[in-house]
Write a protein that holds these residues in place. Structure first.
Motif, PDB file in Angstrom:
ATOM      1  N   ALA A  16      71.708 -52.736  27.984  1.00 44.61           N
ATOM      2  CA  ALA A  16      70.774 -51.627  27.785  1.00 44.61           C
ATOM      3  C   ALA A  16      71.574 -50.368  27.499  1.00 44.61           C
ATOM      4  CB  ALA A  16      69.940 -51.437  29.050  1.00 44.61           C
ATOM      5  N   PRO A  17      71.074 -49.507  26.590  1.00 44.62           N
ATOM      6  CA  PRO A  17      71.748 -48.239  26.324  1.00 44.62           C
ATOM      7  C   PRO A  17      71.877 -47.444  27.623  1.00 44.62           C
ATOM      8  CG  PRO A  17      69.954 -48.591  24.768  1.00 44.62           C
ATOM      9  CD  PRO A  17      69.849 -49.675  25.786  1.00 44.62           C
ATOM     10  N   PHE A  18      72.884 -46.610  27.699  1.00 44.55           N
ATOM     11  CA  PHE A  18      73.076 -45.837  28.926  1.00 44.55           C
ATOM     12  C   PHE A  18      72.881 -44.347  28.640  1.00 44.55           C
ATOM     13  CE2 PHE A  18      77.564 -44.704  27.980  1.00 44.55           C
ATOM     14  CZ  PHE A  18      77.912 -45.721  27.101  1.00 44.55           C
ATOM     15  N   SER A  19      72.474 -43.660  29.696  1.00 48.61           N
ATOM     16  CA  SER A  19      72.135 -42.236  29.534  1.00 48.61           C
ATOM     17  C   SER A  19      73.360 -41.367  29.807  1.00 48.61           C
ATOM     18  CB  SER A  19      71.041 -41.865  30.523  1.00 48.61           C
ATOM     19  OG  SER A  19      71.573 -41.972  31.836  1.00 48.61           O
ATOM     20  N   HIS A  20      73.231 -40.121  29.454  1.00 49.45           N
ATOM     21  CA  HIS A  20      74.274 -39.133  29.710  1.00 49.45           C
ATOM     22  C   HIS A  20      74.606 -39.079  31.203  1.00 49.45           C
ATOM     23  CE1 HIS A  20      76.649 -35.778  28.235  1.00 49.45           C
ATOM     24  NE2 HIS A  20      76.284 -35.093  29.323  1.00 49.45           N
ATOM     25  N   GLU A  21      73.582 -39.154  32.040  1.00 41.95           N
ATOM     26  CA  GLU A  21      73.786 -39.073  33.497  1.00 41.95           C
ATOM     27  C   GLU A  21      74.582 -40.290  33.976  1.00 41.95           C
ATOM     28  OE1 GLU A  21      70.767 -38.597  31.915  1.00 41.95           O
ATOM     29  OE2 GLU A  21      71.332 -36.462  31.980  1.00 41.95           O
ATOM     30  N   GLU A  22      74.221 -41.435  33.455  1.00 36.95           N
ATOM     31  CA  GLU A  22      74.946 -42.642  33.854  1.00 36.95           C
ATOM     32  C   GLU A  22      76.416 -42.552  33.436  1.00 36.95           C
ATOM     33  OE1 GLU A  22      71.606 -46.187  33.911  1.00 36.95           O
ATOM     34  OE2 GLU A  22      72.146 -45.320  31.960  1.00 36.95           O
ATOM     35  N   LEU A  23      76.643 -42.006  32.242  1.00 37.15           N
ATOM     36  CA  LEU A  23      78.021 -41.838  31.787  1.00 37.15           C
ATOM     37  C   LEU A  23      78.801 -40.965  32.776  1.00 37.15           C
ATOM     38  CD1 LEU A  23      80.183 -42.107  29.476  1.00 37.15           C
ATOM     39  CD2 LEU A  23      79.313 -39.937  28.616  1.00 37.15           C
ATOM     40  N   LEU A  24      78.181 -39.855  33.185  1.00 32.37           N
ATOM     41  CA  LEU A  24      78.878 -38.935  34.097  1.00 32.37           C
ATOM     42  C   LEU A  24      79.156 -39.611  35.442  1.00 32.37           C
ATOM     43  CD1 LEU A  24      77.047 -35.562  33.364  1.00 32.37           C
ATOM     44  CD2 LEU A  24      79.188 -36.455  32.402  1.00 32.37           C
ATOM     45  N   GLU A  25      78.176 -40.372  35.895  1.00 33.12           N
ATOM     46  CA  GLU A  25      78.344 -41.074  37.166  1.00 33.12           C
ATOM     47  C   GLU A  25      79.498 -42.071  37.077  1.00 33.12           C
ATOM     48  OE1 GLU A  25      75.153 -43.327  40.127  1.00 33.12           O
ATOM     49  OE2 GLU A  25      74.534 -42.661  38.106  1.00 33.12           O
ATOM     50  N   MET A  26      79.561 -42.802  35.965  1.00 32.58           N
ATOM     51  CA  MET A  26      80.652 -43.769  35.792  1.00 32.58           C
ATOM     52  C   MET A  26      82.003 -43.066  35.728  1.00 32.58           C
ATOM     53  SD  MET A  26      79.196 -46.814  33.304  1.00 32.58           S
ATOM     54  CE  MET A  26      78.481 -45.775  32.032  1.00 32.58           C
ATOM     55  N   LEU A  27      82.047 -41.941  35.030  1.00 29.84           N
ATOM     56  CA  LEU A  27      83.327 -41.231  34.913  1.00 29.84           C
ATOM     57  C   LEU A  27      83.817 -40.735  36.265  1.00 29.84           C
ATOM     58  CD1 LEU A  27      82.905 -39.181  31.609  1.00 29.84           C
ATOM     59  CD2 LEU A  27      84.528 -41.043  32.057  1.00 29.84           C
ATOM     60  N   ALA A  28      82.877 -40.294  37.121  1.00 27.25           N
ATOM     61  CA  ALA A  28      83.260 -39.815  38.451  1.00 27.25           C
ATOM     62  C   ALA A  28      83.847 -40.957  39.272  1.00 27.25           C
ATOM     63  CB  ALA A  28      82.046 -39.209  39.154  1.00 27.25           C
ATOM     64  N   LEU A  29      83.201 -42.130  39.204  1.00 25.02           N
ATOM     65  CA  LEU A  29      83.734 -43.287  39.924  1.00 25.02           C
ATOM     66  C   LEU A  29      85.126 -43.657  39.381  1.00 25.02           C
ATOM     67  CD1 LEU A  29      80.821 -45.863  40.345  1.00 25.02           C
ATOM     68  CD2 LEU A  29      81.817 -44.344  42.061  1.00 25.02           C
ATOM     69  N   ALA A  30      85.261 -43.594  38.061  1.00 25.68           N
ATOM     70  CA  ALA A  30      86.539 -43.960  37.447  1.00 25.68           C
ATOM     71  C   ALA A  30      87.641 -43.037  37.959  1.00 25.68           C
ATOM     72  CB  ALA A  30      86.437 -43.881  35.928  1.00 25.68           C
ATOM     73  N   LYS A  31      87.335 -41.759  38.002  1.00 28.64           N
ATOM     74  CA  LYS A  31      88.344 -40.788  38.455  1.00 28.64           C
ATOM     75  C   LYS A  31      88.817 -41.125  39.868  1.00 28.64           C
ATOM     76  CE  LYS A  31      90.037 -36.323  38.861  1.00 28.64           C
ATOM     77  NZ  LYS A  31      90.979 -37.037  39.736  1.00 28.64           N
ATOM     78  N   ALA A  32      87.866 -41.395  40.759  1.00 25.99           N
ATOM     79  CA  ALA A  32      88.230 -41.730  42.143  1.00 25.99           C
ATOM     80  C   ALA A  32      89.052 -43.022  42.184  1.00 25.99           C
ATOM     81  CB  ALA A  32      86.965 -41.880  42.983  1.00 25.99           C
ATOM     82  N   GLY A  33      88.617 -44.013  41.428  1.00 25.75           N
ATOM     83  CA  GLY A  33      89.342 -45.291  41.419  1.00 25.75           C
ATOM     84  C   GLY A  33      90.767 -45.114  40.917  1.00 25.75           C
ATOM     85  N   ILE A  34      90.902 -44.315  39.871  1.00 22.68           N
ATOM     86  CA  ILE A  34      92.240 -44.111  39.300  1.00 22.68           C
ATOM     87  C   ILE A  34      93.137 -43.369  40.285  1.00 22.68           C
ATOM     88  CG2 ILE A  34      93.429 -42.792  37.490  1.00 22.68           C
ATOM     89  CD1 ILE A  34      91.288 -44.031  35.544  1.00 22.68           C
ATOM     90  N   ASP A  35      92.572 -42.465  41.064  1.00 23.81           N
ATOM     91  CA  ASP A  35      93.369 -41.809  42.113  1.00 23.81           C
ATOM     92  C   ASP A  35      93.969 -42.865  43.050  1.00 23.81           C
ATOM     93  OD1 ASP A  35      92.871 -39.299  41.144  1.00 23.81           O
ATOM     94  OD2 ASP A  35      91.293 -38.813  42.598  1.00 23.81           O
ATOM     95  N   ASP A  36      93.149 -43.841  43.447  1.00 22.92           N
ATOM     96  CA  ASP A  36      93.657 -44.888  44.343  1.00 22.92           C
ATOM     97  C   ASP A  36      94.739 -45.721  43.647  1.00 22.92           C
ATOM     98  OD1 ASP A  36      91.839 -44.019  46.171  1.00 22.92           O
ATOM     99  OD2 ASP A  36      90.402 -45.641  45.837  1.00 22.92           O
ATOM    100  N   LEU A  37      94.535 -46.008  42.373  1.00 20.61           N
ATOM    101  CA  LEU A  37      95.506 -46.839  41.651  1.00 20.61           C
ATOM    102  C   LEU A  37      96.828 -46.108  41.467  1.00 20.61           C
ATOM    103  CD1 LEU A  37      93.040 -48.341  39.021  1.00 20.61           C
ATOM    104  CD2 LEU A  37      94.137 -49.569  40.915  1.00 20.61           C
ATOM    105  N   VAL A  38      96.759 -44.813  41.170  1.00 17.57           N
ATOM    106  CA  VAL A  38      97.988 -44.049  41.009  1.00 17.57           C
ATOM    107  C   VAL A  38      98.747 -43.999  42.340  1.00 17.57           C
ATOM    108  CG1 VAL A  38      98.942 -41.745  40.534  1.00 17.57           C
ATOM    109  CG2 VAL A  38      97.198 -42.713  39.017  1.00 17.57           C
ATOM    110  N   ALA A  39      98.002 -43.894  43.440  1.00 16.57           N
ATOM    111  CA  ALA A  39      98.648 -43.914  44.759  1.00 16.57           C
ATOM    112  C   ALA A  39      99.389 -45.240  44.958  1.00 16.57           C
ATOM    113  CB  ALA A  39      97.605 -43.704  45.857  1.00 16.57           C
ATOM    114  N   ALA A  40      98.748 -46.347  44.557  1.00 17.60           N
ATOM    115  CA  ALA A  40      99.396 -47.656  44.695  1.00 17.60           C
ATOM    116  C   ALA A  40     100.630 -47.747  43.800  1.00 17.60           C
ATOM    117  CB  ALA A  40      98.401 -48.767  44.353  1.00 17.60           C
ATOM    118  N   GLN A  41     100.539 -47.203  42.589  1.00 22.02           N
ATOM    119  CA  GLN A  41     101.713 -47.192  41.689  1.00 22.02           C
ATOM    120  C   GLN A  41     102.858 -46.399  42.320  1.00 22.02           C
ATOM    121  OE1 GLN A  41      99.726 -45.444  38.294  1.00 22.02           O
ATOM    122  NE2 GLN A  41      99.875 -47.354  37.103  1.00 22.02           N
ATOM    123  N   LYS A  42     102.507 -45.241  42.873  1.00 29.35           N
ATOM    124  CA  LYS A  42     103.553 -44.392  43.468  1.00 29.35           C
ATOM    125  C   LYS A  42     104.210 -45.099  44.642  1.00 29.35           C
ATOM    126  CE  LYS A  42     102.132 -39.793  41.996  1.00 29.35           C
ATOM    127  NZ  LYS A  42     101.293 -38.612  42.268  1.00 29.35           N
TER     128      LYS A  42
END
Lengths: 238, 238, 238, 238, 238, 238
Positions: free
Chosen positions: D207-233
């Motif tokens: 199903a097509p996704f809305s602008h709000e859903e995009l923003l919500e996904m990006l926020a989750l991605a940012k948090a997840g990437i913070d955890d991954l960068v911590a693991a890399q470090k």
């Protein structure tokens, strides 16, 4: 100042010529400025093996570029013996985008193949392919309706695509080649006629982009797609 | 009666559009009735390895057909991973014919590649490719002359090509698809502007042909090629 | 003077050895002077998919050259991963020519594959292949008749092939390698035993050829083919 | 409830094992839950032809999946004779992302190839490849620094990648296979350690996704990437 | 003195880890010292076309090497578009050896595919593949027995494989890379648990070998295989 | 009783015809009974890139089978677009065996390519190829000596090859096709003229073989190879 004096939000002149060739069930020449793509839709009243007997249809796409569509000649992929990664990636994008426009159940056991062949390239060939390919698809579906093979139109919503990017720190819509090659970020967006997103593919070519830049690009894309859907509607109304 | 009321000796309406696309040094859309082929000529100021250091140039050609140029869709050769025998045979024919028009010594160490891509097929795609390809080649040579890379025009004579055949016992010139598929014999002829032969390829599809039929076909070919050379000259004069 | 003192119209000594190998239904070593080609005919009692259920048969051919059949070694096509354009072009020519000798309806749902492998090349490998391939084909058909799979012989007429050319302004028949590489024009002709034409493929290698030269070459070809058909008949009579 | 009781924002347990194999200059086994990818970095002290003499380096990547990394066996691409579109698309994504982490000028005329081979797949193989590939790349660069081939570390910023999606109307981070196959939308995000975007690839699967859903996904991605960068470090600090 | 102080007859430390990955019916990581190969067994409840309807099963194998399993990176075979001769030769050897361990009639119409992918190479990758592949095969057969698809275990005898060679005039068992590259003769031996031979492949790399040397190598191989079968039994007993 | 009443140790009638074709530096038709292989040796006065500048030569080999060398037609590998595993395995074996006969240093920077093309197959095509290939190689080396390119003959010892096997519990030498397809074990042995081993490749096709059977087969191989070397010497003495 953009080449040809366009505003940042302005798409290039768009021309959509239906019935461009004789044999295909849908045949559209789409022009975004100097970018010219021939999109044909071919109907086959059967489905690929993996869908046999499920009562649903399939939409697929193939993208190609004539060897001298570009500034310098590219070796013909048929002569090389394989399609490159870029070609396959774009073919997959076009197919996914067009499938998202159609209720495959309502399409019945029919396959529609969209061939997008770039006659002349000046940036945005994949977005032109999706935008023109949708019109060719609509014509192929009309063909199936007219011959009685479909009772209901399986199209769920119109779709179109545009590229946006950040050039010299500024967001621009529908990049042509000279802009594209200077862009820090390049993004291709496929949307429905009501502005919901089908695909968003943003790439930092030279510099990472910020959340704000992303939002700015999406806003330009939405406006550009509105113009493209209007052009599609006008063409389909002829 | 032929389709469209043509006389046996009459070629289809021929259109030759120069500068059809932007990037190529020569770019010609050639139309023989409904057959449409885009012929581009690309200049490279070097030669293939086997000619290095001999002070002469090279002309090569590649032929391709868009997947839906025909009544039913053909699988894309780039996707199949190889060019078929028919494609390679036609590519070789076009290249040989165009090389015969040029003094390769006088061309210097330059390579010109002629790409002939069939946009729409209705019989005679290889003869249209040669006829249009010659004009694209002439434009590419003009490009080299204009930029001072060539002092003398290396073209020895104009060439053009036409198909002839025996259909229902009758010799016809420039067969279109419905005629071609009903032909007992099919022959492609490439001639110089003064009527000397470059290539003669006659094939008995259904029935062997006699010496008299061969002569009759050659006479039609000569007349047809006169018309085609006139069209080439008119296009090049623009 | 030609090498070996041949007259312009004279073909090289021709040897046709039937049953050259054990396993094939037809197996012929054909020699035109130093050119030696092994032609085998393989029978399969079925047809390719595109002919299924039409009650008619098929004849196909493949041509190959052993890597050191020539003066210098050619890379093996199996190792390169593809057959070259020349190979495919010759395979198609042989197959077309042999199909023209047979009533495919009368062949029933059988496929005969003619493999022509050049053991030693000295010019004229494609014409030797057709001439020898016809004898292998005749033997394969005899095999089908002898085992009762065919009631009627489907061969419509014998066919043979010869090359002719213009060398130093003079028309010559059955060119050997040194002549072929010096020829201005090179023509391959396939005819039936009664002199009707199956294929005529003339190419101006160095200089365009005139109508008179074409007629002269055709006359030599006719005489040469008479000799070759006589050799075929003698071989088949053994 | 997610499998294993994860919260929507929670990435799977991440393990990054350096020096996993002996020979490569960088060798990392990265695990995102049950997804396991071996990432090796190979140094070559030269550059591809198109970069010769420009004083800058190159980073490339290849992705592959062992035939039985998945629920059912996939045919080996080496045996098929070509890499599929998905493989090439992911290879290109990994390469682009890693190039964006490095100042190619500062890398000098060296090439680093990152091979990402999926040992076991459970969703997120491309994001694991990028995250682990970055660590392998860092080790290869350390190798060049330690042997004195580089004076300055050319890494501009750390990068990591995570998938996000909409499943049953709910945004989730780091989808595993069962979630991924039920997702309406699937998005892969590559970010720098400071949260700027390198790649955003969102696809409406169902199903097509809305602008709000995009923003919500990006926020989750940012948090997840913070955890991954911590693991890399943490891994790089060992 | 051998590296690591091994005696001539001593195999390297062998580790056989079952259930190494999740999805395959058999999944074994086998280690012969630093050589590490992942062997997976995939069950398909059908047989290839050439065996259809004969009531017997099939066992096949494919071997691959990750690009950086070796000292320097090898080009990925999937990217090259073909498997090399060495790869195909080893795949055929593994498949033949494992088929010899099984009564194909008793296997019923099932196919088991053994994929052997070398994670790290240090000599003996083909013998490790056979030794580990046998354990993966045994697990896949257990899977078929446990789900009731097989009543009787079709394994006829255990098999294992080891390399032996002549280095500096001395016979050694289980060569590692530095030994292998210095060997005059290299031999791979596959035996059953009771010491009968399945495959013997000896190659004089530098110098021909004598009958006595052959016997000496075979004796070492027998002893080495006894140790490997013991390790297989221990692993299968867990 | 063997077909044709051979004793278990007896090889088939062997014919070695030198100078079988015109162009190759060495050209041998070798016949082991009904097995016929054309072996040509082609000299190139340079070496492959990996040997450049090392002052040593190279010997390589390619094996092929004409499509109808066998009972039923095999698809042509050039048409399939790749060489099968069996073809590559045999090519590698022939090349290794012939390299073992020559001091590559003494060969200087020359490459000799041995092409072995099977005209007719009746078992033992690889051993016939090695045995005949050695004679072609010797002739190519004589060619280099005669033209002064080599001062010293680089051949270290003659080599020949034979197959042996266990059929119905009995060891037999030089298996023909009907024996080979009934064999429990099949072994190919390459030896020097003085009986030292170059290659031993034994495979249990149906049943594992014992140490005693191996010894019995090796003894037969030694005797067979004595006969083959005698035939090689006789041919080279002509």
């Amino acid at each position: 100042m953009r080449p040809n004096g366009r505003t940042p939000a302005q798409v290039r002149p768009v021309t959509i010529t239906r019935n461009y060739t004789l044999h295909a069930e849908g045949s559209v020449l789409v022009e975004f400025g100097n970018t010219k793509v021939l999109c044909t839709a071919s109907v086959e009243e059967s489905v690929p093996r993996f869908l046999k007997g499920q009562g649903k249809g399939w939409i697929t796409a193939e993208y190609g570029m004539l060897p001298r569509a570009t500034h310098t000649r590219n070796q013909r992929e048929a002569a090389k013996g394989k399609q490159g990664g870029r070609t396959l990636e774009i073919s997959r994008l076009i197919a996914r985008a067009l499938r998202a426009a159609v209720d495959l159940k309502a399409l019945g056991e029919n396959t529609i193949t969209i061939d997008c062949d770039v006659i002349q390239a000046d940036g945005g060939t994949r977005t032109a392919s999706i935008t023109g390919g949708f019109v060719a698809l609509a014509d192929a579906i009309n063909y199936l309706i007219n011959k009685g093979a479909l009772k209901v139109n399986p199209i769920k919503h119109m779709i179109a695509a545009v590229s946006v990017g950040i050039v010299d720190g500024k967001a621009l819509c529908d990049l042509e080649y000279v802009e594209d090659s200077a862009a820090d970020t390049d993004m291709n967006v496929v949307m429905t006629e009501c502005g919901k997103m089908i695909e968003v593919q943003g790439t930092a070519e030279e510099a990472p982009f910020s959340h704000e830049e992303l939002l700015e690009m999406l806003a330009l894309a939405k406006a550009g797609i509105d113009d493209l859907v209007a052009a599609q509607k006008a063409a389909l109304a002829e």
